[in-house]
Scaffold this motif. Structure first.
Motif, PDB file in Angstrom:
ATOM      1  N   LEU A 200       4.116  -3.787   3.227  1.00 45.31           N
ATOM      2  CA  LEU A 200       3.850  -5.205   3.000  1.00 45.31           C
ATOM      3  C   LEU A 200       2.474  -5.413   2.374  1.00 45.31           C
ATOM      4  CD1 LEU A 200       4.709  -8.132   3.270  1.00 45.31           C
ATOM      5  CD2 LEU A 200       3.912  -8.100   5.640  1.00 45.31           C
ATOM      6  N   THR A 201       1.503  -4.629   2.816  1.00 48.32           N
ATOM      7  CA  THR A 201       0.166  -4.718   2.240  1.00 48.32           C
ATOM      8  C   THR A 201       0.190  -4.408   0.753  1.00 48.32           C
ATOM      9  OG1 THR A 201      -0.877  -4.092   4.338  1.00 48.32           O
ATOM     10  CG2 THR A 201      -2.180  -3.807   2.339  1.00 48.32           C
ATOM     11  N   TYR A 202       0.880  -3.328   0.383  1.00 50.00           N
ATOM     12  CA  TYR A 202       0.979  -2.960  -1.033  1.00 50.00           C
ATOM     13  C   TYR A 202       1.747  -4.020  -1.823  1.00 50.00           C
ATOM     14  CZ  TYR A 202      -0.792   1.750  -0.027  1.00 50.00           C
ATOM     15  OH  TYR A 202      -1.569   2.817   0.337  1.00 50.00           O
ATOM     16  N   LEU A 203       2.817  -4.561  -1.238  1.00 51.04           N
ATOM     17  CA  LEU A 203       3.585  -5.622  -1.907  1.00 51.04           C
ATOM     18  C   LEU A 203       2.696  -6.822  -2.206  1.00 51.04           C
ATOM     19  CD1 LEU A 203       6.990  -5.779   0.027  1.00 51.04           C
ATOM     20  CD2 LEU A 203       6.664  -5.078  -2.338  1.00 51.04           C
ATOM     21  N   SER A 204       1.874  -7.190  -1.221  1.00 48.19           N
ATOM     22  CA  SER A 204       1.006  -8.350  -1.366  1.00 48.19           C
ATOM     23  C   SER A 204      -0.047  -8.139  -2.446  1.00 48.19           C
ATOM     24  CB  SER A 204       0.317  -8.663  -0.032  1.00 48.19           C
ATOM     25  OG  SER A 204       1.265  -8.927   0.967  1.00 48.19           O
ATOM     26  N   LYS A 205      -0.359  -6.883  -2.739  1.00 51.20           N
ATOM     27  CA  LYS A 205      -1.350  -6.570  -3.776  1.00 51.20           C
ATOM     28  C   LYS A 205      -0.719  -6.384  -5.145  1.00 51.20           C
ATOM     29  CE  LYS A 205      -4.682  -4.508  -0.560  1.00 51.20           C
ATOM     30  NZ  LYS A 205      -5.426  -3.276  -0.175  1.00 51.20           N
ATOM     31  N   GLY A 206       0.603  -6.543  -5.216  1.00 51.88           N
ATOM     32  CA  GLY A 206       1.274  -6.514  -6.509  1.00 51.88           C
ATOM     33  C   GLY A 206       1.769  -5.171  -6.983  1.00 51.88           C
ATOM     34  N   PHE A 207       1.760  -4.153  -6.106  1.00 58.12           N
ATOM     35  CA  PHE A 207       2.241  -2.840  -6.511  1.00 58.12           C
ATOM     36  C   PHE A 207       3.765  -2.856  -6.670  1.00 58.12           C
ATOM     37  CE2 PHE A 207      -1.824  -1.701  -4.550  1.00 58.12           C
ATOM     38  CZ  PHE A 207      -2.330  -0.804  -5.479  1.00 58.12           C
ATOM     39  N   THR A 208       4.275  -2.065  -7.609  1.00 57.08           N
ATOM     40  CA  THR A 208       5.716  -1.953  -7.804  1.00 57.08           C
ATOM     41  C   THR A 208       6.304  -1.008  -6.762  1.00 57.08           C
ATOM     42  OG1 THR A 208       5.572  -0.053  -9.299  1.00 57.08           O
ATOM     43  CG2 THR A 208       5.391  -2.246 -10.289  1.00 57.08           C
ATOM     44  N   ILE A 209       7.641  -0.998  -6.694  1.00 51.93           N
ATOM     45  CA  ILE A 209       8.334  -0.116  -5.759  1.00 51.93           C
ATOM     46  C   ILE A 209       7.936   1.339  -6.000  1.00 51.93           C
ATOM     47  CG2 ILE A 209      10.577   0.681  -4.955  1.00 51.93           C
ATOM     48  CD1 ILE A 209      10.117  -2.182  -4.246  1.00 51.93           C
ATOM     49  N   LYS A 210       7.943   1.746  -7.274  1.00 51.59           N
ATOM     50  CA  LYS A 210       7.617   3.133  -7.602  1.00 51.59           C
ATOM     51  C   LYS A 210       6.164   3.468  -7.257  1.00 51.59           C
ATOM     52  CE  LYS A 210       9.186   2.693 -11.820  1.00 51.59           C
ATOM     53  NZ  LYS A 210       9.552   2.974 -13.221  1.00 51.59           N
ATOM     54  N   GLU A 211       5.255   2.526  -7.493  1.00 48.48           N
ATOM     55  CA  GLU A 211       3.845   2.765  -7.173  1.00 48.48           C
ATOM     56  C   GLU A 211       3.637   2.899  -5.666  1.00 48.48           C
ATOM     57  OE1 GLU A 211       1.744   0.434 -10.952  1.00 48.48           O
ATOM     58  OE2 GLU A 211       2.231  -0.664  -9.100  1.00 48.48           O
ATOM     59  N   ILE A 212       4.322   2.064  -4.894  1.00 48.89           N
ATOM     60  CA  ILE A 212       4.220   2.152  -3.436  1.00 48.89           C
ATOM     61  C   ILE A 212       4.740   3.501  -2.953  1.00 48.89           C
ATOM     62  CG2 ILE A 212       5.042   1.184  -1.240  1.00 48.89           C
ATOM     63  CD1 ILE A 212       5.160  -1.545  -2.641  1.00 48.89           C
ATOM     64  N   ALA A 213       5.864   3.932  -3.516  1.00 46.25           N
ATOM     65  CA  ALA A 213       6.432   5.233  -3.133  1.00 46.25           C
ATOM     66  C   ALA A 213       5.440   6.358  -3.411  1.00 46.25           C
ATOM     67  CB  ALA A 213       7.737   5.463  -3.884  1.00 46.25           C
ATOM     68  N   ASN A 214       4.787   6.314  -4.565  1.00 44.09           N
ATOM     69  CA  ASN A 214       3.809   7.345  -4.912  1.00 44.09           C
ATOM     70  C   ASN A 214       2.595   7.302  -3.999  1.00 44.09           C
ATOM     71  OD1 ASN A 214       5.355   8.309  -7.056  1.00 44.09           O
ATOM     72  ND2 ASN A 214       4.409   6.935  -8.551  1.00 44.09           N
ATOM     73  N   LEU A 215       2.128   6.095  -3.695  1.00 42.62           N
ATOM     74  CA  LEU A 215       0.954   5.951  -2.831  1.00 42.62           C
ATOM     75  C   LEU A 215       1.223   6.424  -1.404  1.00 42.62           C
ATOM     76  CD1 LEU A 215      -0.249   2.431  -4.044  1.00 42.62           C
ATOM     77  CD2 LEU A 215      -1.550   4.564  -4.240  1.00 42.62           C
ATOM     78  N   MET A 216       2.451   6.196  -0.928  1.00 41.86           N
ATOM     79  CA  MET A 216       2.790   6.556   0.446  1.00 41.86           C
ATOM     80  C   MET A 216       3.413   7.950   0.557  1.00 41.86           C
ATOM     81  SD  MET A 216       4.266   2.875   1.839  1.00 41.86           S
ATOM     82  CE  MET A 216       4.464   3.489   3.522  1.00 41.86           C
ATOM     83  N   GLY A 217       3.708   8.560  -0.597  1.00 43.08           N
ATOM     84  CA  GLY A 217       4.296   9.894  -0.579  1.00 43.08           C
ATOM     85  C   GLY A 217       5.720   9.920  -0.066  1.00 43.08           C
ATOM     86  N   ILE A 218       6.499   8.852  -0.362  1.00 48.37           N
ATOM     87  CA  ILE A 218       7.883   8.785   0.089  1.00 48.37           C
ATOM     88  C   ILE A 218       8.771   8.427  -1.101  1.00 48.37           C
ATOM     89  CG2 ILE A 218       7.330   8.174   2.464  1.00 48.37           C
ATOM     90  CD1 ILE A 218       7.723   5.265   1.816  1.00 48.37           C
ATOM     91  N   LYS A 219      10.080   8.473  -0.915  1.00 51.74           N
ATOM     92  CA  LYS A 219      11.023   8.171  -1.981  1.00 51.74           C
ATOM     93  C   LYS A 219      11.130   6.662  -2.174  1.00 51.74           C
ATOM     94  CE  LYS A 219      12.239  12.502  -2.532  1.00 51.74           C
ATOM     95  NZ  LYS A 219      11.889  13.248  -3.759  1.00 51.74           N
ATOM     96  N   TRP A 220      11.523   6.261  -3.417  1.00 49.63           N
ATOM     97  CA  TRP A 220      11.620   4.833  -3.704  1.00 49.63           C
ATOM     98  C   TRP A 220      12.664   4.151  -2.837  1.00 49.63           C
ATOM     99  CZ3 TRP A 220      15.849   2.057  -5.193  1.00 49.63           C
ATOM    100  CH2 TRP A 220      16.959   2.762  -5.657  1.00 49.63           C
ATOM    101  N   PHE A 221      13.766   4.860  -2.540  1.00 48.91           N
ATOM    102  CA  PHE A 221      14.797   4.211  -1.737  1.00 48.91           C
ATOM    103  C   PHE A 221      14.366   4.057  -0.283  1.00 48.91           C
ATOM    104  CE2 PHE A 221      15.986   8.657  -2.632  1.00 48.91           C
ATOM    105  CZ  PHE A 221      15.964   9.211  -1.374  1.00 48.91           C
ATOM    106  N   THR A 222      13.411   4.880   0.171  1.00 47.94           N
ATOM    107  CA  THR A 222      12.844   4.693   1.507  1.00 47.94           C
ATOM    108  C   THR A 222      11.982   3.432   1.531  1.00 47.94           C
ATOM    109  OG1 THR A 222      12.814   7.091   1.868  1.00 47.94           O
ATOM    110  CG2 THR A 222      11.461   5.740   3.334  1.00 47.94           C
ATOM    111  N   VAL A 223      11.198   3.246   0.459  1.00 48.36           N
ATOM    112  CA  VAL A 223      10.424   2.012   0.330  1.00 48.36           C
ATOM    113  C   VAL A 223      11.361   0.809   0.316  1.00 48.36           C
ATOM    114  CG1 VAL A 223       8.875   0.687  -1.165  1.00 48.36           C
ATOM    115  CG2 VAL A 223       8.559   3.154  -0.927  1.00 48.36           C
TER     116      VAL A 223
END
Length: 252
Positions: A200-223
């Motif tokens: 939610l923090t990353y979403l609020s900062k405008g990151f895309t699904i793929k960027e959040i996945a990369n930042l958290m080290g998880i798959k996009w479908f997990t995000v």
């Protein structure tokens, strides 16, 4: 002759998922061709960037287009397909107005959310045969809300001018219901898990699904699973609403 389908999607997992949806939806699919970016899609369609795609004898009858691609926006391809004789369906993770209405204005014949269940997507795609627009339930509700609010930019007039085909579409009877208000009751945000709060923090900062996945080290479908859980707990239906509500509640 069977239906030839083009899927424009950069994620291989999502491409496989959408291919299964298409095959389950239609009995006469002659072939499914996949493209991972705009350049590959244009090559398959036989045109270049900025040009209009032209009909060919063995052309595609159905095109599924993601909005966020490595080399540009799917909106570009939708515009280039304006004179191409195919049904153009947006398949995306975004349900907010900033993505929905530009897609309709660029000529999309339907708008589906990849986060919907397999059987929901199949049911919506099958509406094409009946001359009805495939719309994810959340998108249909959003459009109805705009019609009733009479928003001149995004309401009925803008919808009609978008080129979106509604012939044969029979809206459900919502006579005794009301659109969900924008301002919602304070959510039980304490039920969010630490992972969901991070997403939610990353979403609020405008990151895309793929960027959040990369930042958290998880798959996009997990995000995506985390986002669906967040939507349910916060009682929202888009990234933008989640971000605004989180900010108002001091969650981020």
């Amino acid at each position: 002759m069977g239906v030839k389908v083009l899927i424009v999607e950069d994620n291989p997992v999502a491409r496989g998922f959408l291919s299964r949806v298409v095959r389950e939806s239609f009995s006469d699919v002659s072939g499914i061709v996949e493209a991972g970016d705009l350049e590959a899609a244009r090559h398959l369609l036989g045109h270049r960037a900025g040009q209009r795609a032209s009909a060919t004898p063995d052309g595609f009858k159905l095109v599924l287009v993601d909005l966020e691609l490595p080399d540009g926006s799917g909106l570009e391809l939708l515009s280039e397909l304006a004179a191409y004789p195919a049904t153009r369906i947006v398949t995306t993770l975004y349900s907010d107005d900033e993505h929905l209405f530009p897609a309709l204005q660029c000529g999309a014949d339907g708008y589906l959310l990849k986060e919907d269940r397999f059987e929901v997507l199949v049911e919506e795609l099958q509406k094409i045969v009946r001359g009805q627009p495939p719309l994810s339930p959340a998108i249909a509700r959003r459009l109805l809300t705009h019609f009733r609010q009479g928003d001149p930019a995004h309401g009925e007039r803008g919808f009609q001018n978008s080129g979106f085909q509604t012939s044969g579409y029979q809206a459900p009877d919502f006579q005794h219901s009301r659109p969900a208000p924008i301002e919602r009751q304070a959510p039980d945000h304490e039920r969010l898990t630490p992972r969901e709060n991070e997403v939610l923090t990353y979403l609020s900062k405008g990151f895309t699904i793929k960027e959040i996945a990369n930042l958290m080290g998880i798959k996009w479908f997990t995000v995506n699973d985390h986002i669906k859980s967040i939507y349910k707990k916060l009682n929202v239906s888009s990234r933008a609403e989640a971000a605004v509500l989180a900010s108002k509640q001091g969650l981020v």
